[in-house]
Design a protein around this motif. Structure first.
Motif, PDB file in Angstrom:
ATOM      1  N   ALA A   1      52.569  43.189  51.287  1.00 55.83           N
ATOM      2  CA  ALA A   1      51.784  42.393  50.340  1.00 55.83           C
ATOM      3  C   ALA A   1      50.376  42.226  50.879  1.00 55.83           C
ATOM      4  N   PHE A   2      49.575  43.294  50.799  1.00 50.37           N
ATOM      5  CA  PHE A   2      48.210  43.261  51.308  1.00 50.37           C
ATOM      6  C   PHE A   2      47.370  44.019  50.294  1.00 50.37           C
ATOM      7  N   GLY A   3      46.618  43.303  49.499  1.00 44.96           N
ATOM      8  CA  GLY A   3      45.786  43.945  48.490  1.00 44.96           C
ATOM      9  C   GLY A   3      44.497  44.434  49.120  1.00 44.96           C
ATOM     10  N   THR A   4      44.309  45.758  49.130  1.00 49.38           N
ATOM     11  CA  THR A   4      43.133  46.277  49.850  1.00 49.38           C
ATOM     12  C   THR A   4      41.957  46.516  48.933  1.00 49.38           C
ATOM     13  N   GLY A   5      42.113  46.375  47.631  1.00 49.23           N
ATOM     14  CA  GLY A   5      40.986  46.614  46.730  1.00 49.23           C
ATOM     15  C   GLY A   5      41.311  46.034  45.380  1.00 49.23           C
ATOM     16  N   CYS A   6      40.507  46.399  44.352  1.00 50.27           N
ATOM     17  CA  CYS A   6      40.733  45.791  43.042  1.00 50.27           C
ATOM     18  C   CYS A   6      42.080  46.205  42.463  1.00 50.27           C
ATOM     19  N   GLY A   7      42.636  47.335  42.932  1.00 50.00           N
ATOM     20  CA  GLY A   7      43.923  47.808  42.406  1.00 50.00           C
ATOM     21  C   GLY A   7      45.057  46.840  42.650  1.00 50.00           C
ATOM     22  N   ALA A   8      44.878  45.944  43.619  1.00 53.81           N
ATOM     23  CA  ALA A   8      45.935  44.970  43.904  1.00 53.81           C
ATOM     24  C   ALA A   8      46.183  44.054  42.719  1.00 53.81           C
ATOM     25  N   THR A   9      45.199  43.982  41.787  1.00 55.85           N
ATOM     26  CA  THR A   9      45.394  43.177  40.586  1.00 55.85           C
ATOM     27  C   THR A   9      46.597  43.654  39.792  1.00 55.85           C
ATOM     28  N   GLU A  10      46.840  44.971  39.847  1.00 60.38           N
ATOM     29  CA  GLU A  10      47.930  45.535  39.059  1.00 60.38           C
ATOM     30  C   GLU A  10      49.291  45.255  39.693  1.00 60.38           C
ATOM     31  N   LEU A  11      49.298  44.779  40.929  1.00 58.11           N
ATOM     32  CA  LEU A  11      50.583  44.515  41.569  1.00 58.11           C
ATOM     33  C   LEU A  11      51.187  43.202  41.086  1.00 58.11           C
TER      34      LEU A  11
END
Lengths: 213, 309
Positions: free
Chosen positions: A59-69
């Motif tokens: 669970a480590f959002g590295t960029g804007c794509g983490a929004t989709e998680l």
């Protein structure tokens, strides 16, 4: 004579950890990652079957794509029905999702987290930025191709890919795991020097051990 | 020869309890998912997770105590389970029940946590001592009403032997401690909420607050052992509660008796699941204070009720 040669070779094989201050070097491991062979054929098939059905995301959002998680976890898309769950620590996680662009600051954390994960470990590169830089292709502080720095198993193209695309990517990863094609851990160990060279070209303030055990 | 048969029986008994505990965990995950409006993972997901964690190719250890932490934890789970009679009068599932086993079981419930605290502390991650501090304080807090309930039950049946306590409850549903000593059952069931670690007492392992708490550095097989223990320990606690308060499981046919055990433990577990699914999480100090107020008062009343009325 022969023994001395072996010792020298061993010394060369040790990591220098030059980024650390001299007095701290003793506190960190200087061993290189080594290749770990899979189990025998049928056992490995069984284990891969279980691995594919129990994917633990870091669970480590590295960029804007983490929004989709986030929508993936909630009731609309609910990835837990595929056996996918988030884990808050790299020690327990087996899947690392690179969520979009990776800035130079982030790539340092990505390398640390990736190395702290216990193999077999899988990487999903999410979004166009991880494949060719996407809309940040000429930015001064982002990298263009993530697979120069860590081995990637599955790519999901798009900007942004929808959660459905992510689920399709997970299914692709599952198929690959079950076939035994995801061997990023050993790929990283085999080509360790090449990956390190690329990482050090980008990360200028290298103040961590060469391999984060 | 006798000892070999005893060992064989113990292995069978442990396997059944572990499988049942893990299946319960899977069912509970499914129920939580349905409450959230999701489909949720399959019921057998905990088994897959255990295979997956055990099949990691590398595992990082931080020293001897780190190595021993999960072993102590598992020994705590085994110790708790092996002194509780699962089925009254059964040779296979009678386990090693003997005089004074209630005290031994209470000790083993605490023992695993202490071993785990030592092991996780060596991991060196700042979140694990934080989780341990919270876990042990919460544990000390819910042990108070639980111990008071046990004392009340011991006074009621003049015994510290679980088998005797179960035997005294046979005959009619009205002989259960639930009806003969309701105050003790209320105090113990509230402390079960803390023991099971669902909301509102889920602060110890809360992934959003301190990532996963004590086992944060545990990986691979270390985590696999902890997960296996979670199944066994859950089953052991529920069977203990079933024995002390809900009449135990007794039937001449062993399969029927096992079915009775499963139904009773399922509903005892559902109590903490219903509470967990409907309440938000307490902060640590709220949780400790809660246990030391009402449940403790009810526990003291239970002793007074049994001793003087």
């Amino acid at each position: 004579m022969e023994k001395k040669d072996l010792n020298e070779i061993e010394k060369e094989m040790k990591l220098a950890n030059e980024g650390l201050p001299e007095k701290e070097r003793i506190l960190f491991s200087d061993a290189r990652p080594s290749r770990v062979e899979p189990l025998n054929k049928y056992l490995e098939q069984f284990v891969n079957w279980a691995r594919a059905r129990s994917l633990w995301l870091l669970a480590f959002g590295t960029g804007c794509g983490a929004t989709e998680l986030r929508p993936l976890m909630t009731s609309r898309f609910d990835v837990s029905r595929f056996g996918i769950a988030g884990r808050p620590t790299p020690r327990q996680a087996s899947v690392f999702i690179i969520g979009g662009y990776a800035s130079i600051k982030t790539i340092k954390r990505i390398v640390r987290s990736y190395e702290q994960m216990q193999g077999p470990k899988y990487v999903i590169a999410l979004g166009s930025c991880t494949i060719n830089g996407g809309m940040y292709y000429d930015s001064y502080n982002t990298i263009n191709r993530i697979d120069y720095y860590i081995p990637v198993d599955t790519y999901i193209a798009g900007c942004m890919p929808r959660p459905e695309a992510l689920i399709a990517g997970f299914n692709r990863l599952k198929e690959k795991i079950q076939k035994g094609e995801c061997d990023g851990m050993n790929k990283y160990a085999d080509n360790f020097d090449w990956y390190k060279k690329n990482q050090k070209q980008i990360i200028k303030d290298w103040n961590m051990p060469d391999y984060n055990w | 020869m006798d000892i070999i048969i005893r060992i064989l029986y113990a292995v069978i008994s442990i396997l059944v309890a572990t499988v049942w505990g893990l299946t319960l965990t899977g069912i509970v995950r499914k129920i939580y998912a349905r409450v959230h409006g999701r489909f949720g993972p399959p019921v057998w997901q905990p088994f897959l997770d255990i295979i997956q964690t055990h099949s990691r190719r590398v595992a990082i250890s931080h020293g001897y105590m780190f190595f021993l932490g999960p072993v102590f934890r598992f020994a705590g789970g085994l110790g708790t389970y092996l002194f509780i009679p699962v089925i009254l009068g059964s040779t296979v599932f009678g386990n090693f029940s003997m005089g004074g086993d209630v005290l031994l079981v209470m000790y083993f419930i605490f023992f695993g946590q202490l071993g785990m605290a030592l092991g996780a502390g060596e991991g060196g991650h700042p979140y694990s001592p934080m989780g341990i501090a919270r876990g042990l304080s919460q544990m000390s807090a819910f042990e108070v009403p639980f111990s008071l309930a046990i004392i009340s039950v011991a006074i009621q049946y003049h015994s510290l032997n679980i088998t005797t306590i179960v035997q005294a409850q046979q005959g009619s549903i009205l002989n259960w401690t639930l009806f003969t000593n309701p105050l003790a059952v209320i105090a113990a069931m509230i402390s079960l909420l803390g023991m099971n670690g669902h909301a509102p007492f889920s602060i110890v392992m809360a992934p959003q607050e301190i990532p996963i708490g004590p086992p944060i550095e545990m990986n691979g097989s270390f985590l696999g052992i902890l997960q296996t223990n979670r199944g066994l320990f859950a089953a052991a606690k529920l069977i203990l509660f079933m024995n002390l308060f809900f009449g135990g499981a007794a039937h001449p046919n062993i399969l029927v008796a096992l079915l009775i055990m499963m139904i009773k433990t399922f509903f005892i577990y559902m109590f903490s699941v219903f509470v967990g699914a409907s309440f938000p999480r307490f902060r640590p100090e709220q949780s400790f204070r809660f246990f030391l107020k009402w449940p403790t008062a009810i526990g003291i009343l239970a002793i007074l009720y049994i001793a003087y009325l």
